[in-house]
Design an enzyme around this catalytic site. Sequence first.
Site, PDB file in Angstrom:
ATOM      1  N   LYS B  51      25.650  34.603  20.389  1.00 32.93           N
ATOM      2  CA  LYS B  51      26.908  33.885  20.450  1.00 32.93           C
ATOM      3  C   LYS B  51      26.567  32.393  20.476  1.00 32.93           C
ATOM      4  CE  LYS B  51      31.073  34.158  23.189  1.00 32.93           C
ATOM      5  NZ  LYS B  51      31.877  33.893  21.984  1.00 32.93           N
ATOM      6  N   GLY B  52      27.446  31.565  19.955  1.00 34.46           N
ATOM      7  CA  GLY B  52      27.167  30.131  19.884  1.00 34.46           C
ATOM      8  C   GLY B  52      26.936  29.524  21.263  1.00 34.46           C
ATOM      9  N   GLY B  78      37.272  30.179  20.768  1.00 33.77           N
ATOM     10  CA  GLY B  78      37.052  28.818  21.266  1.00 33.77           C
ATOM     11  C   GLY B  78      35.644  28.596  21.796  1.00 33.77           C
ATOM     12  N   CYS B 136      32.572  25.675  12.938  1.00 33.21           N
ATOM     13  CA  CYS B 136      33.548  26.520  13.629  1.00 33.21           C
ATOM     14  C   CYS B 136      34.927  25.875  13.617  1.00 33.21           C
ATOM     15  CB  CYS B 136      33.140  26.806  15.063  1.00 33.21           C
ATOM     16  SG  CYS B 136      34.249  28.010  15.801  1.00 33.21           S
ATOM     17  N   LYS B 171      24.837  26.927   9.158  1.00 34.70           N
ATOM     18  CA  LYS B 171      25.981  27.806   8.867  1.00 34.70           C
ATOM     19  C   LYS B 171      27.146  26.989   8.340  1.00 34.70           C
ATOM     20  CE  LYS B 171      28.644  31.622  10.842  1.00 34.70           C
ATOM     21  NZ  LYS B 171      28.699  32.578  11.976  1.00 34.70           N
ATOM     22  N   ASN B 198      31.440  31.015   7.325  1.00 32.35           N
ATOM     23  CA  ASN B 198      32.130  31.151   8.596  1.00 32.35           C
ATOM     24  C   ASN B 198      33.572  31.577   8.292  1.00 32.35           C
ATOM     25  OD1 ASN B 198      32.892  30.832  11.345  1.00 32.35           O
ATOM     26  ND2 ASN B 198      31.457  29.140  11.576  1.00 32.35           N
ATOM     27  N   GLY B 223      36.813  39.409   8.235  1.00 33.67           N
ATOM     28  CA  GLY B 223      37.106  40.790   7.875  1.00 33.67           C
ATOM     29  C   GLY B 223      37.182  40.996   6.375  1.00 33.67           C
ATOM     30  N   GLY B 271      29.524  40.875  10.710  1.00 30.29           N
ATOM     31  CA  GLY B 271      30.295  40.270  11.786  1.00 30.29           C
ATOM     32  C   GLY B 271      31.380  41.200  12.292  1.00 30.29           C
ATOM     33  N   THR B 272      32.579  40.999  11.748  1.00 34.01           N
ATOM     34  CA  THR B 272      33.741  41.763  12.199  1.00 34.01           C
ATOM     35  C   THR B 272      33.494  43.268  12.270  1.00 34.01           C
ATOM     36  OG1 THR B 272      35.194  40.055  11.330  1.00 34.01           O
ATOM     37  CG2 THR B 272      36.164  42.235  11.610  1.00 34.01           C
TER      38      THR B 272
END
Lengths: 307, 308
Positions: B51-52, B78, B136, B171, B198, B223, B271-272
């Site tokens: 995670k960031g 966030g 992000c 990224k 992203n 997604g 990811g999703t």
Amino acid sequence: MPVQTSGIVVENKCIQPHYFLLNIHCPAIATKIQPGQFIMLKISEENSPLLRRPFSVYRSHPNRQVTKGNSRNFFILYKKVGKGTQKMTEFKEGQRLDMIGPLGNGFTLPPLPSSQNIFLIGGGVGIASLFPIAERLTSSAASSPAFQGGIKKRRSGSTLSKLQPSGGRVEGLTSSRVQVFIGAKTQNDLICVEDFRKLNLNSFVATEDGSLGFKGTVVDLFLYESMKFSRKGLNYVYSCGPFEMLKELAKVLRSDRFLCQVSLEARMACGFGACWGCVVKTRDTKTPYQRVCKEGPVFNLKNIIWE
Amino acid sequence: MARFIQKPDLSVKIGSMTLKNPVIAASGTFGFGEEFEDFFDISLLGAIITKGISLKPMAGNPPPRIFETEGGIINSIGLQNPGFQDFIKDKLPYYKKIKSHLIVNFFGNTPKEYIELARRLDGILGISGLEMNISCPNVKKEGIIFGTDPQMAYHLVKKVRKSTKLPLIVKLSPNVTDIASLAKSAEEGGADAVSLVNTFKAMAINIHSKKPELGNVIGGLSGPAIKPIALRMVWEVNQTVKIPIIGMGGIMKVEDAIEFILAGASAIQIGTANLVNPRIGLEVIQGINKYLIQNKIERIQILIGALR
């Protein structure tokens, strides 16, 4: 420890308009899931809906000697509200469902022996997730109309100590100390009323339109009725319902004599703690936003910041 | 005569890292790894991205943070994270037990913070590489600016490059007119690889309450809905840069992963899909293996950018 596994639909039936009871055969989850815990169910093999949906267990039989089929099943009581639950109504007997569970932290039962008042307060479909507590708190459970042919009557005389090996001696927790409050918008949305009555628990009913029982919210009803019961000592409150209802409950249960556990609902993506999408604001100073799926779904009412 | 391939070579190179396979768990969708250990042996993945992480802890955005749309999710987490110090203290020890490359995703609110973090992450045992998030959409500060301005991206990457010897992946945001020029800036700044894309800035409105569905109003769409666009962007970037590309965006199954590899991705991120099927990473690895055997391809490298 949660598992990703498949369960088989035993039965999926409408118990009253818009409300359905799903009986799933899944020993891996049914034998482990505790009151207040939930599963993440994949509703469609396609990407619509994309995400799994969380469902708390309505009825299961963990910690029990497994003899025949039933204790390997668990039940979900759901309301048809959107696209996902609409698809669920189409589940057919024998269909295989992909699910993850048991997930989250469930309810903690009162320390035993207990002479305290215990209140179960449920709003809408939320009441279903409180039923397993009632089952644990009462010594025997008769089969409810919802389970005709589904579950055999349990042996009577089993005590809480048998269900909770570590629970210590039990001096017979009488059902008279357990009060159940069930609220809904209208009479047609009241569920589980008979189930609690079958357990010989005092049940009180509220509808917002007054179509049955007390006219008002279940929190109003609780305030009104709870005056009658002993206020000495601690009162254990277990609640589940819409956010606004729990927020109201938080306002009326400020006293330290109420130990209240609430099961929260939240939009979830994963359900197992990976995405941090389902958070709720708490009084925790280090990590104010806590995960409903992981640290919850059951929280101490007083730890939540209701905004 | 076509030879029978029993065990194709799935390994790929990203900078100085050799991944045993091209499947990487994407930042923000794989928690801190341990959330997945109940479902499969995560050491089997080519790499895992955290995670960031920011210099200081971040509380994240107010809920609701998730909204499902047709074939996608809009999220506005966030960038909630425990901050650099607690990450090293509480999260890194678990990762050290995992026999896969650990890539730390990091971001700053200012160039200074980026540089400071890159410097502090350098040389920490157990960290194989860094993924620098300049894209992000969930922070309103300057972060997004770095990711959308090629000049600023170039200068920032260049400074971060000087602050660490670890392999550096940049990224990229898809919320730009020309993603290839951003990729070029990252390459010129000294990045070892670029990862894309992203999430897409997005929103949803509840017509009954007339309020936004997300507490932060705007979030990022991910997604299967975004896959065709992400794929096109990977293909475009592949025409422009020489450094490896890590492709992502709506990969739900092995076929999607192979499309990205054909478009030019040396590795892919999931990811999703991790949120829907926690075992998907393993399934995609097995699927790629099977695809290579069936198509009599000895090495996955042959497939990278092999679009005809």
